[in-house]
Design an enzyme around this catalytic site. Structure first.
Site, PDB file in Angstrom:
ATOM      1  N   THR A 147     -47.915 -46.217 -47.515  1.00 57.62           N
ATOM      2  CA  THR A 147     -49.056 -45.826 -46.672  1.00 57.62           C
ATOM      3  C   THR A 147     -50.316 -46.146 -47.466  1.00 57.62           C
ATOM      4  N   TYR A 169     -51.810 -29.344 -43.736  1.00 59.72           N
ATOM      5  CA  TYR A 169     -50.985 -29.895 -44.821  1.00 59.72           C
ATOM      6  C   TYR A 169     -50.073 -28.814 -45.398  1.00 59.72           C
ATOM      7  N   GLY A 197     -61.324 -23.457 -43.727  1.00 64.24           N
ATOM      8  CA  GLY A 197     -60.107 -22.782 -44.208  1.00 64.24           C
ATOM      9  C   GLY A 197     -59.878 -22.945 -45.699  1.00 64.24           C
ATOM     10  N   ALA A 246     -42.102 -37.966 -51.150  1.00 63.38           N
ATOM     11  CA  ALA A 246     -42.829 -38.617 -50.055  1.00 63.38           C
ATOM     12  C   ALA A 246     -43.502 -37.581 -49.164  1.00 63.38           C
ATOM     13  N   GLU A 256     -47.476 -36.886 -46.701  1.00 62.96           N
ATOM     14  CA  GLU A 256     -48.917 -36.973 -46.515  1.00 62.96           C
ATOM     15  C   GLU A 256     -49.477 -35.808 -47.307  1.00 62.96           C
ATOM     16  N   LYS A 273     -45.883 -28.397 -45.426  1.00 59.88           N
ATOM     17  CA  LYS A 273     -45.068 -28.274 -46.647  1.00 59.88           C
ATOM     18  C   LYS A 273     -44.250 -26.973 -46.607  1.00 59.88           C
ATOM     19  N   ARG A 301     -58.944 -23.902 -59.031  1.00 61.87           N
ATOM     20  CA  ARG A 301     -57.644 -24.561 -58.996  1.00 61.87           C
ATOM     21  C   ARG A 301     -57.000 -24.444 -60.381  1.00 61.87           C
ATOM     22  N   ASP A 338     -68.731 -26.720 -46.573  1.00 59.85           N
ATOM     23  CA  ASP A 338     -67.424 -26.351 -47.112  1.00 59.85           C
ATOM     24  C   ASP A 338     -66.281 -26.929 -46.272  1.00 59.85           C
ATOM     25  N   THR A 359     -45.456 -27.348 -53.127  1.00 55.65           N
ATOM     26  CA  THR A 359     -46.815 -27.108 -53.652  1.00 55.65           C
ATOM     27  C   THR A 359     -47.164 -25.623 -53.655  1.00 55.65           C
ATOM     28  N   ASP A 360     -48.097 -25.253 -54.531  1.00 50.92           N
ATOM     29  CA  ASP A 360     -48.576 -23.855 -54.532  1.00 50.92           C
ATOM     30  C   ASP A 360     -49.312 -23.510 -53.241  1.00 50.92           C
ATOM     31  N   GLU A 361     -49.740 -24.538 -52.494  1.00 52.77           N
ATOM     32  CA  GLU A 361     -50.542 -24.270 -51.290  1.00 52.77           C
ATOM     33  C   GLU A 361     -49.751 -23.538 -50.214  1.00 52.77           C
TER      34      GLU A 361
HETATM   35  P1  NAD Z   1     -49.619 -39.323 -52.840  1.00 53.82           P
HETATM   36  O1  NAD Z   1     -50.359 -39.144 -51.565  1.00 53.82           O
HETATM   37  O2  NAD Z   1     -50.317 -39.904 -54.003  1.00 53.82           O
HETATM   38  O3  NAD Z   1     -48.306 -40.210 -52.586  1.00 53.82           O
HETATM   39  C1  NAD Z   1     -47.461 -40.001 -51.484  1.00 53.82           C
HETATM   40  C2  NAD Z   1     -46.495 -41.174 -51.445  1.00 53.82           C
HETATM   41  O4  NAD Z   1     -45.594 -40.937 -50.333  1.00 53.82           O
HETATM   42  C3  NAD Z   1     -47.161 -42.514 -51.202  1.00 53.82           C
HETATM   43  O5  NAD Z   1     -46.634 -43.484 -52.070  1.00 53.82           O
HETATM   44  C4  NAD Z   1     -46.824 -42.842 -49.753  1.00 53.82           C
HETATM   45  O6  NAD Z   1     -46.752 -44.234 -49.479  1.00 53.82           O
HETATM   46  C5  NAD Z   1     -45.482 -42.157 -49.595  1.00 53.82           C
HETATM   47  N1  NAD Z   1     -45.163 -41.820 -48.192  1.00 53.82           N
HETATM   48  C6  NAD Z   1     -45.962 -41.183 -47.305  1.00 53.82           C
HETATM   49  N2  NAD Z   1     -45.348 -41.076 -46.118  1.00 53.82           N
HETATM   50  C7  NAD Z   1     -44.117 -41.620 -46.265  1.00 53.82           C
HETATM   51  C8  NAD Z   1     -43.009 -41.803 -45.393  1.00 53.82           C
HETATM   52  N3  NAD Z   1     -43.038 -41.377 -44.127  1.00 53.82           N
HETATM   53  N4  NAD Z   1     -41.895 -42.399 -45.884  1.00 53.82           N
HETATM   54  C9  NAD Z   1     -41.853 -42.845 -47.168  1.00 53.82           C
HETATM   55  N5  NAD Z   1     -42.878 -42.728 -48.022  1.00 53.82           N
HETATM   56  C10 NAD Z   1     -44.002 -42.117 -47.578  1.00 53.82           C
HETATM   57  O7  NAD Z   1     -49.026 -37.874 -53.187  1.00 53.82           O
HETATM   58  P2  NAD Z   1     -48.867 -37.105 -54.582  1.00 53.82           P
HETATM   59  O8  NAD Z   1     -50.131 -36.432 -54.901  1.00 53.82           O
HETATM   60  O9  NAD Z   1     -48.231 -38.013 -55.549  1.00 53.82           O
HETATM   61  O10 NAD Z   1     -47.820 -35.984 -54.144  1.00 53.82           O
HETATM   62  C11 NAD Z   1     -46.422 -36.224 -54.201  1.00 53.82           C
HETATM   63  C12 NAD Z   1     -45.691 -34.963 -53.764  1.00 53.82           C
HETATM   64  O11 NAD Z   1     -46.047 -33.869 -54.613  1.00 53.82           O
HETATM   65  C13 NAD Z   1     -46.025 -34.517 -52.348  1.00 53.82           C
HETATM   66  O12 NAD Z   1     -44.849 -34.043 -51.739  1.00 53.82           O
HETATM   67  C14 NAD Z   1     -47.021 -33.392 -52.541  1.00 53.82           C
HETATM   68  O13 NAD Z   1     -46.960 -32.471 -51.488  1.00 53.82           O
HETATM   69  C15 NAD Z   1     -46.521 -32.778 -53.840  1.00 53.82           C
HETATM   70  N6  NAD Z   1     -47.523 -32.100 -54.663  1.00 53.82           N
HETATM   71  C16 NAD Z   1     -48.689 -32.736 -55.014  1.00 53.82           C
HETATM   72  C17 NAD Z   1     -49.582 -32.075 -55.858  1.00 53.82           C
HETATM   73  C18 NAD Z   1     -50.867 -32.738 -56.295  1.00 53.82           C
HETATM   74  O14 NAD Z   1     -51.693 -32.080 -56.946  1.00 53.82           O
HETATM   75  N7  NAD Z   1     -51.108 -34.006 -56.021  1.00 53.82           N
HETATM   76  C19 NAD Z   1     -49.296 -30.789 -56.329  1.00 53.82           C
HETATM   77  C20 NAD Z   1     -48.103 -30.179 -55.939  1.00 53.82           C
HETATM   78  C21 NAD Z   1     -47.225 -30.845 -55.122  1.00 53.82           C
HETATM   79  O1  DAU Z   2     -52.446 -27.315 -55.267  1.00 55.61           O
HETATM   80  C1  DAU Z   2     -51.632 -28.414 -55.045  1.00 55.61           C
HETATM   81  C2  DAU Z   2     -52.291 -29.332 -54.063  1.00 55.61           C
HETATM   82  O2  DAU Z   2     -53.407 -29.907 -54.751  1.00 55.61           O
HETATM   83  C3  DAU Z   2     -51.380 -30.422 -53.527  1.00 55.61           C
HETATM   84  O3  DAU Z   2     -50.347 -29.826 -52.794  1.00 55.61           O
HETATM   85  C4  DAU Z   2     -52.168 -31.391 -52.644  1.00 55.61           C
HETATM   86  O4  DAU Z   2     -51.352 -32.458 -52.230  1.00 55.61           O
HETATM   87  C5  DAU Z   2     -53.338 -31.941 -53.444  1.00 55.61           C
HETATM   88  O5  DAU Z   2     -54.119 -32.760 -52.622  1.00 55.61           O
HETATM   89  C6  DAU Z   2     -54.179 -30.803 -53.992  1.00 55.61           C
HETATM   90  O6  DAU Z   2     -54.860 -30.088 -52.943  1.00 55.61           O
HETATM   91  P1  DAU Z   2     -56.354 -29.527 -53.113  1.00 55.61           P
HETATM   92  O7  DAU Z   2     -56.944 -29.384 -51.789  1.00 55.61           O
HETATM   93  O8  DAU Z   2     -56.395 -28.367 -54.021  1.00 55.61           O
HETATM   94  O9  DAU Z   2     -56.973 -30.793 -53.917  1.00 55.61           O
HETATM   95  P2  DAU Z   2     -58.317 -31.632 -53.732  1.00 55.61           P
HETATM   96  O10 DAU Z   2     -58.373 -32.567 -54.881  1.00 55.61           O
HETATM   97  O11 DAU Z   2     -58.453 -32.179 -52.364  1.00 55.61           O
HETATM   98  O12 DAU Z   2     -59.431 -30.522 -53.924  1.00 55.61           O
HETATM   99  C7  DAU Z   2     -59.491 -29.738 -55.119  1.00 55.61           C
HETATM  100  C8  DAU Z   2     -60.660 -28.779 -54.965  1.00 55.61           C
HETATM  101  O13 DAU Z   2     -61.865 -29.513 -54.957  1.00 55.61           O
HETATM  102  C9  DAU Z   2     -60.640 -27.981 -53.676  1.00 55.61           C
HETATM  103  O14 DAU Z   2     -61.137 -26.669 -53.910  1.00 55.61           O
HETATM  104  C10 DAU Z   2     -61.602 -28.738 -52.777  1.00 55.61           C
HETATM  105  C11 DAU Z   2     -62.617 -29.294 -53.748  1.00 55.61           C
HETATM  106  N1  DAU Z   2     -63.239 -30.584 -53.355  1.00 55.61           N
HETATM  107  C12 DAU Z   2     -62.404 -31.611 -53.024  1.00 55.61           C
HETATM  108  C13 DAU Z   2     -62.929 -32.830 -52.629  1.00 55.61           C
HETATM  109  C14 DAU Z   2     -62.014 -33.957 -52.236  1.00 55.61           C
HETATM  110  C15 DAU Z   2     -64.620 -30.733 -53.352  1.00 55.61           C
HETATM  111  O15 DAU Z   2     -65.358 -29.788 -53.677  1.00 55.61           O
HETATM  112  N2  DAU Z   2     -65.140 -31.936 -52.959  1.00 55.61           N
HETATM  113  C16 DAU Z   2     -64.351 -32.987 -52.585  1.00 55.61           C
HETATM  114  O16 DAU Z   2     -64.912 -34.048 -52.215  1.00 55.61           O
END
Ligand code: NAD
Ligand code: DAU
Length: 336
Positions: free
Chosen positions: A36, A150, A275, A82, A84, A154, A214, A272, A125-127
C-alpha cells in the site's frame, strides 16, 4: 524455523524481517505485503544478501485463495504486522481499516486453523486500551476502550484472536506495543514527519496544546520482544511491550528542533485530532518477568540515531513526500 510475516515492507515489519534474518541463521521467511502507500520494497534492500531465506510475495491478507496457498506451505509461525496504521487516515476514512485489520486477521486465523499452523502472533497496539489520566499504566487486564476507528479495528482483531484460541484451541499470542520510532518509519507519523519537515524548513503541525503523552520505544526493542514472544511464550497470552519512556509531544518536537539547530518558530499549533487520546503508558512487567525482556535503547540514543538516519537517507523520504502523500497532506493539514 519457517515464518510467514505479513506487512514486512512497512516500518516495523521491515525492521523485524531484517532483525530475524540477521539474528537467527536458521530462520527463513515469506513476506506477504500488499505494498500500500505505506509499504516499500526499498526498505528491504539489506535483505538481498540473505537470498532465498527471504521470499517476498505481493498480495492482500484479505485474499483467501492467496493466504490459503501460502499457509498450506505450513509455516511454523505466522506473524501479522499487516495493517492500516495511521490514526488520522482512519478518521478521514475507516473502510480500509476494518477491511484489512479485522477481515484480514480473520482470513489469516481461519487459514491457520484449517492447516494446523502451530502458532499465530498478532501485532497489536496500546491504543486498544484507550486513554489514561495523568497517573498509572495499562496492564494486560485493562479493559479495551478504543477511541479511534484505527484503534477499534485493532481491538476487534484482538478479540477475534482471543476467540480462535478459546474456541478452536489455536495457539494465538497478542502483543500490544506502545509508540515505535526508528529508521524506515513512514513520514506521516509524528517523529519522521517532524524530522523531515524541519529538515525542509517547513512548519511542524502540533495538535492541540502539544501536551498529549506517548510512551516511546525504539523499533529494535520492539522486534526483540516479538522474537522472544514467538519463540518462548505460552500460547493464548497477551503481552504489553513498552520501555517506560513517556514524553509530551511538544518535548519530542523541541528535542528534534534542537538537534537539527532549527528555530522553535517552525512549530505551529493546529486544530486538535478528534478523539485524541491524552496519554498512553505501558506496564510491560509481565514480558520482563516471564521472558526476561529489557529495552536496551535509551530515548536519547534512539532519537539521535533516528535523526541521523533521516539526514543520511534523504532520497528515501523525498521520494515518499510526493504524489499521494502531498494530496493527503493538503487534505488533512490544509485547513487546520
Ligand atoms: P506501516 O503502516 O508502516 O506498515 C504496514 C504494512 O502493512 C505496509 O507494508 C503495508 O503495505 C502492509 N499492508 C497494509 N494492508 C495490507 C493488506 N491488506 N495485505 C497485506 N499487506 C498490507 O505500519 P507499522 O507502523 O509498521 O505497524 C505494523 C504493525 O504494528 C501494525 O499492525 C500496527 O497496528 C502495529 N503497531 C504499530 C505501532 C507503531 O508505533 N507504529 C505500535 C504498536 C503496534
Ligand atoms: O501507540 C501505538 C500507536 O502509535 C500505533 O498503534 C499506531 O499505528 C501509530 O500510528 C501510533 O499512533 P499515534 O496516533 O500515537 O501516533 P502519531 O505519530 O500519529 O501521533 C503521535 C502523537 O503526536 C499523537 O499525540 C498525535 C500527535 N501528532 C501527530 C501528528 C501526525 C501531532 O501533534 N501532529 C501531527 O502532525
Amino acid at each position: 524455523m519457517k515464518l510467514l510475516v505479513t506487512g514486512g515492507c512497512g516500518f516495523i515489519g521491515s525492521n523485524f524481517v531484517l532483525y530475524m534474518l540477521e539474528t537467527h541463521p536458521e530462520v527463513s521467511l515469506v513476506n506477504l505485503d500488499l505494498l500500500t502507500y505505506a509499504g516499500n520494497l526499498e526498505n528491504l534492500q539489506d535483505a538481498l544478501p540473505y537470498g532465498e531465506r527471504h521470499r517476498f510475495v505481493r498480495g492482500d491478507i484479505t485474499d483467501r485463495k492467496l493466504v490459503y496457498d501460502l499457509i498450506s506451505e505450513k509455516p511454523d509461525v505466522v506473524v501479522n504486522f499487516a495493517a492500516e496504521t495511521h490514526v488520522d487516515r482512519s478518521i478521514m476514512d475507516s473502510f480500509a481499516f476494518v477491511n484489512t485489520n479485522v477481515l484480514g486477521t480473520q482470513v489469516l486465523l481461519e487459514a491457520c486453523k484449517e492447516f494446523g499452523v502451530e502458532r499465530f502472533v498478532q501485532i497489536s497496539t496500546d491504543e486498544v486500551y484507550g486513554s489514561l489520566g495523568p497517573e498509572g499504566a495499562f496492564t494486560e487486564s485493562h479493559p479495551l476502550a478504543p477511541n479511534s476507528p484505527y484503534a477499534a479495528s485493532k481491538a476487534a482483531a484482538d478479540l477475534l484472536c482471543r476467540s480462535y484460541h478459546k474456541t478452536y484451541g489455536l495457539d494465538v499470542l497478542v502483543t500490544r506495543c506502545s509508540n515505535n520510532y526508528g529508521p524506515l518509519q513512514f513520514p506521516e507519523k509524528l517523529m519522521p514527519l517532524m524530522i523531515t519537515n524541519a529538515l525542509q524548513d517547513k512548519e511542524l503541525p502540533v495538535y492541540g496544546d502539544g501536551m498529549n503523552v506517548r510512551d516511546w520505544i525504539h523499533v529494535t526493542d520492539h522486534c526483540r520482544a516479538v522474537d522472544l514472544v514467538l519463540r518462548k511464550s505460552r500460547g493464548g497470552e497477551i503481552y504489553n511491550i513498552g520501555s517506560s519512556s513517556e514524553y509530551p509531544n511538544l518535548h519530542v518536537v523541541r528535542y528534534i528542533l534542537q538537534r537539527l539547530s532549527k528555530p522553535e518558530s517552525l512549530i505551529r499549533f493546529v486544530q486538535d485530532r478528534p478523539g485524541h487520546d491524552r496519554r498512553y503508558a505501558m506496564d510491560a512487567s509481565k514480558l520482563r518477568r516471564e521472558l526476561g525482556w529489557e529495552p536496551v535503547t535509551t530515548f536519547e540514543e534512539g532519537m539521535n540515531q533516528t535523526i541521523s538516519w533521516y539526514i543520511e537517507h534523504e532520497m528515501w523520504w523525498q521520494r515518499i513526500k510526493t504524489g499521494e502523500y502531498l494530496t493527503y497532506y493538503e487534505k488533512w493539514y490544509g485547513n487546520r
